[in-house]
Design an enzyme around this catalytic site. Structure first.
Site, PDB file in Angstrom:
ATOM      1  N   LYS A 167       0.799  -1.226   0.000  1.00  0.00           N
ATOM      2  CA  LYS A 167       0.000   0.000   0.000  1.00  0.00           C
ATOM      3  C   LYS A 167       0.830   1.273   0.000  1.00  0.00           C
ATOM      4  O   LYS A 167       0.325   2.334  -0.345  1.00  0.00           O
ATOM      5  CB  LYS A 167      -0.955   0.014   1.198  1.00  0.00           C
ATOM      6  N   LYS A 217      -8.191 -11.433  -7.884  1.00  0.00           N
ATOM      7  CA  LYS A 217      -9.302 -11.379  -6.949  1.00  0.00           C
ATOM      8  C   LYS A 217     -10.349 -10.360  -7.421  1.00  0.00           C
ATOM      9  O   LYS A 217      -9.983  -9.307  -7.948  1.00  0.00           O
ATOM     10  CB  LYS A 217      -8.726 -10.932  -5.590  1.00  0.00           C
ATOM     11  N   LYS A 268     -13.045  -4.045  -6.378  1.00  0.00           N
ATOM     12  CA  LYS A 268     -13.598  -2.768  -6.787  1.00  0.00           C
ATOM     13  C   LYS A 268     -12.519  -1.853  -7.361  1.00  0.00           C
ATOM     14  O   LYS A 268     -12.813  -0.914  -8.080  1.00  0.00           O
ATOM     15  CB  LYS A 268     -14.255  -2.137  -5.550  1.00  0.00           C
TER      16      LYS A 268
END
Ligand code: TRP
Length: 337
Positions: free
Chosen positions: A120, A201, A204
């Site tokens: 991240k 996966k 969104k």
């Protein structure tokens, strides 16, 4: 709290879904649906980790809406607020306070090894220090409730491992205070893959909107997305991840929403093409989502939800404060109880 001895003998679960994006059916399959099942077997705490969401910048209006939405999904999917405790993390101050204490127990090196932080923060500017200490707050969430079991996705197992280490470290230093929690291993169908690419996966964050189905998608949108989902050239509805990942993913989705086993689904569609399979799959999803969507819309902006969350926060705080006080006392803080 008078039945403490029987309560602590019980299996207790805690988990949460971060309010940082619109929920897709992958979140339903991997978390929500299972939370509903767990509440029969465990004493359950389901919370909205809104303090975790702000480790990356959030628009206030969005955070507000998403937080209510996650809570509404909990209720709409069938978590019973009479049975389980449903609450917002930010309404129970003990989370932040024990979070700070856990930061004092976590080593810099340990946190530096967290793969989620590395992913991240990689290449980003203005990474918050809270994104780095995130796992200490997560440990606090779990340890405050003496959770025995924590259902988490694959991406969170490293954080759970750290939680266990921190609990043990604290207990060794200051005396037994925390229950060392176990991860709950997930069953098949917990990890739905993208409709456009079975190697990724369902997410969104994929710019291709056709790659995921949102919990609030309209029936026609669901039908359209499925009609475009990738398959293969074999033309047989067969469950075989090795050779037929795209079709196997669709079979798993069918299994999650229709309740049949993968073998039953194979048998049902024997000799039929993908067209018929996808059409029926769409209807199975639409049918399962309809009552959840209905209840979601009914409750998301309601006083009923406020009331559930207020009550939940009070019940959660009672429990959390017991642990927080014990931890503070053990560490030598001056306490007056
Ligand atoms: N980190 C989890 C996630 O990103 C959310 C979370 C925060 C959580 N605290 C938790 C999950 C405690 C389980 C238990 O999905």
């Amino acid at each position: 709290m008078t039945q403490k001895s029987t309560e602590s003998a019980k299996k207790r679960i805690l988990s949460g879904i971060k309010p940082s994006g619109e929920l897709n059916i992958g979140g339903y399959a991997g978390a929500l649906r299972q939370f509903v099942e767990y509440q029969h077997e465990y004493e359950s705490f389901f919370f909205v980790p809104d303090l975790h969401a702000i480790t990356v910048a959030q628009d206030p209006a969005e955070l507000h809406r998403r937080s209510r939405e996650i809570a509404a999904y909990y209720v709409a999917a069938g978590i019973d607020p009479e049975k389980s405790v449903i609450f917002l993390q930010s309404q129970v101050p003990a989370h932040a306070e024990l979070g700070w204490i856990m930061e004092t127990q976590a080593y810099f090196g340990e946190l530096s090894r967290m793969t989620q932080f590395k992913e991240k923060s990689d290449g980003k500017e203005g990474v918050s220090s809270a994104l780095f200490t995130y796992p200490a707050l997560m440990a606090s969430d779990i340890l405050l409730y003496q959770a025995t079991h924590v259902p988490v996705g694959e991406d969170q197992t490293q954080h759970l491992e750290l939680t266990r280490d921190l609990a043990q470290r604290f207990n060794n230093r200051f005396g037994r205070t925390f229950t060392v929690p176990e991860a709950v291993v997930q069953e098949i169908g917990c990890r739905l893959m993208g409709l456009d690419d079975p190697q990724k996966k369902m997410s969104k964050s994929n710019p291709n909107k056709g790659s995921y189905i949102l919990m609030l998608d309209e029936p026609d949108v669901i039908r359209k997305k499925l009609s475009r989902a990738v398959t293969d050239s074999e033309g047989q509805v067969r469950y075989d991840w090795e050779n037929k990942p795209a079709v196997s993913n669709l079979i798993e989705i069918y299994s999650v929403f229709g309740g049949q086993t993968t073998e039953e689904i194979e048998r049902r569609f024997e000799g039929q093409g993908y067209g018929a399979f996808k059409k029926e799959l769409a209807e199975v999803i639409v049918e399962k989502l309809a009552p959840i969507q209905r209840r979601f819309h009914e409750i998301v902006d309601s006083a009923e939800l406020d009331e559930i969350l207020n009550r939940g926060a009070r019940r959660a705080a009672e429990e959390a404060n017991l642990t927080l006080n014990a931890a503070k006392k053990a560490m030598g803080f001056v306490t007056f109880d």
